[in-house]
Enzyme design. Structure first.
Site, PDB file in Angstrom:
ATOM      1  CB  SER A 173      -0.785   0.017   1.291  1.00 12.57           C
ATOM      2  OG  SER A 173      -0.168   0.008   2.516  1.00 12.57           O
ATOM      3  CG  ASP A 427      -2.633   5.082   8.171  1.00 10.25           C
ATOM      4  OD1 ASP A 427      -1.473   4.353   8.428  1.00 10.25           O
ATOM      5  OD2 ASP A 427      -3.553   4.989   6.982  1.00 10.25           O
ATOM      6  CG  HIS A 430      -0.686   3.950   4.478  1.00  8.13           C
ATOM      7  ND1 HIS A 430      -1.709   3.167   5.355  1.00  8.13           N
ATOM      8  CD2 HIS A 430      -0.460   3.041   3.579  1.00  8.13           C
ATOM      9  CE1 HIS A 430      -1.647   1.980   5.091  1.00  8.13           C
ATOM     10  NE2 HIS A 430      -0.836   1.928   3.871  1.00  8.13           N
TER      11      HIS A 430
END
Length: 451
Positions: A173, A427, A430
């Site tokens: 990702s 998160d 990312h």
């Protein structure tokens, strides 16, 4: 005696006196000479005609220079200013390699090239401002290497290089995060068209019609063939087949009409409990339950093996596809990008910091350092293998990424995260877009231009 001296002085003075007309001419000549000397000092040699002017760079560099624009000032801690035209920046980068690993984040008041709320390429979880993030200070920092400059990203220069080419981002990702960043950066210059995608957007392909340029994203978090862990489906371990390739992307590498340049990014999925297969049998396991009775194997060794085999196979396929082709093929590997959870990621651990770490304030962790080292060493070995068909490069972003705890979505990986109450999942892996991940593509562009 005095009279004689006066006569002598009068005779000499008479010789120095000039008629009025001659005096005017003398002054005029003196003025012309002064102007000529000033011109020579300012412009010591006239510009050569375009056909005969000596070339300061190879033709491919000259073709890919960004158009002239206002220089972007750099403000360091000493408030000194540095600026250079984009053409000079690109030429300098092409002429001499720059160590982008050693530097610091410095304030930068300039707005980003794209808007995080209007670039519809961004996956929902990375669109921090669209999800309610109001503190956007994380976008106003710029990476400044210590002994060189990192030129600002030029969408025009990247698209000129990408003309008639196909670039693929392959991996996990974070590879997708970097690919979406590039697409938003390029879309500020030319609109892309989404021409293909799968159901969950793990594979997507865009075309810039104006340039006949293609960018794809391939989901392959283990690079080699594997089945990813899925708690939802009752799959507790990754299954890695170390002697097989992931042909979903590898089969399209360097073939006719296929991928010309690949940007790889992997690492985090290797830390997940996994079972390793080779030659039809299990050869090891990482983090497995004792009842499985498999040999515990270091995931770092497996990661090195997967990286090495992937690069070796890319070189082989590049050679096989290289007959009669003059265009360079590229494999760039983005090094490990650390996370910044302050606690256990699956228990709501936050990443609350609002500023980058200063140089020397944070030491790179052992695992992060080893993952970076593996990529750098294996890319260097592939580059030194003697293959002229493929150019290999490491995009070494680990240090600059490690210093950016402030650039993650945190709770803003979904819209209005605090509206429903309860525990909020953060998160801290990312990157918000725009944000630090855009710097990865600044380095990618300079890597492309610096042959």
């Amino acid at each position: 005696m005095t009279t004689n001296l006066l006569k002598t002085y009068q005779l000499q003075s008479d010789k120095l006196l000039l008629p009025k007309r001659q005096l005017i001419i003398t002054y005029a000549l003196s003025a012309l000479i002064a102007v000529a000397l000033l011109y020579l000092l300012v412009d010591p040699a006239p510009a050569a005609p375009a056909s005969t002017r000596p070339s300061v760079a190879a033709p491919w560099i000259q073709e890919e220079l960004p158009p002239p624009s206002s220089p972007a000032p750099y403000q360091g801690d000493d408030e000194s200013l540095r600026s250079a035209p984009p053409q000079a920046q690109v030429l300098a980068a092409a002429a001499a390699p720059c160590d982008y690993t050693d530097g610091e984040w410095v304030p930068d008041p300039r707005p980003p090239l794209y808007n995080g709320t209007t670039c519809d390429i961004i996956k929902d979880g990375r669109s921090c401002t669209a999800n309610g993030q109001t503190d956007t200070g994380y976008v106003h920092w710029r990476w400044q290497p210590r002994r060189c400059d990192l030129p600002a990203f030029s969408p025009a220069a990247f698209l000129r290089w990408l003309r008639n080419r196909h670039m693929a981002f392959v991996g996990d990702s974070l590879a997708r995060n970097q690919a979406e960043s590039l697409m938003c950066l390029l879309s500020s210059r030319s609109p892309p068209e989404l021409v293909d995608r799968d159901a969950d957007s793990r594979f997507r392909r865009w075309v810039f019609r104006e340039y006949n340029a293609t960018v794809s994203i391939f989901w392959s978090p283990l690079l080699v063939r594997g089945v990813e862990k899925s708690e939802r489906d009752g799959v507790r371990y990754n299954q890695l087949f170390l002697d097989a390739f992931d042909e979903r992307w590898m089969s399209q590498l360097f073939g006719g009409g296929g991928v010309d340049a690949a940007v790889l990014s992997a690492g985090h999925w290797f830390k997940i409990p996994s079972i390793y297969h080779r030659g039809g049998g299990v050869v090891g396991c990482h983090g497995c339950a004792p009842e499985l009775n498999y040999t515990e194997t270091s995931f770092l060794g497996v990661f090195r093996d997967a990286v090495r085999r992937t690069l070796t196979e890319a070189a082989r396929r590049g050679r096989d596809a290289g007959a009669g082709e003059e265009r360079e093929k590229l494999v760039a590997f983005t090094t490990f990008s650390p996370s910044h959870f302050e606690g256990d990621w699956d228990k709501g651990a936050p990443c609350p910091k609002k500023r980058p770490y200063k140089s020397g304030e944070k030491e790179l962790g052992y695992t992060e350092a080893e993952m970076r080292k593996i990529v750098v060493e294996e890319v260097a070995a592939a580059a030194a293998s003697g293959s002229s068909a493929v150019r290999f490069a490491a995009l070494d972003v680990t240090t600059l990424a490690d210093l950016r705890p402030d650039g993650h979505p945190g709770p803003y990986s979904r819209k209005n995260p605090f509206a429903g109450g309860g525990r909020v999942q953060n998160d801290c892996l990312h990157w918000c877009m725009p944000g630090p991940v855009d710097t990865f593509n600044q380095i990618l562009l300079q890597t492309i231009l610096r042959r």
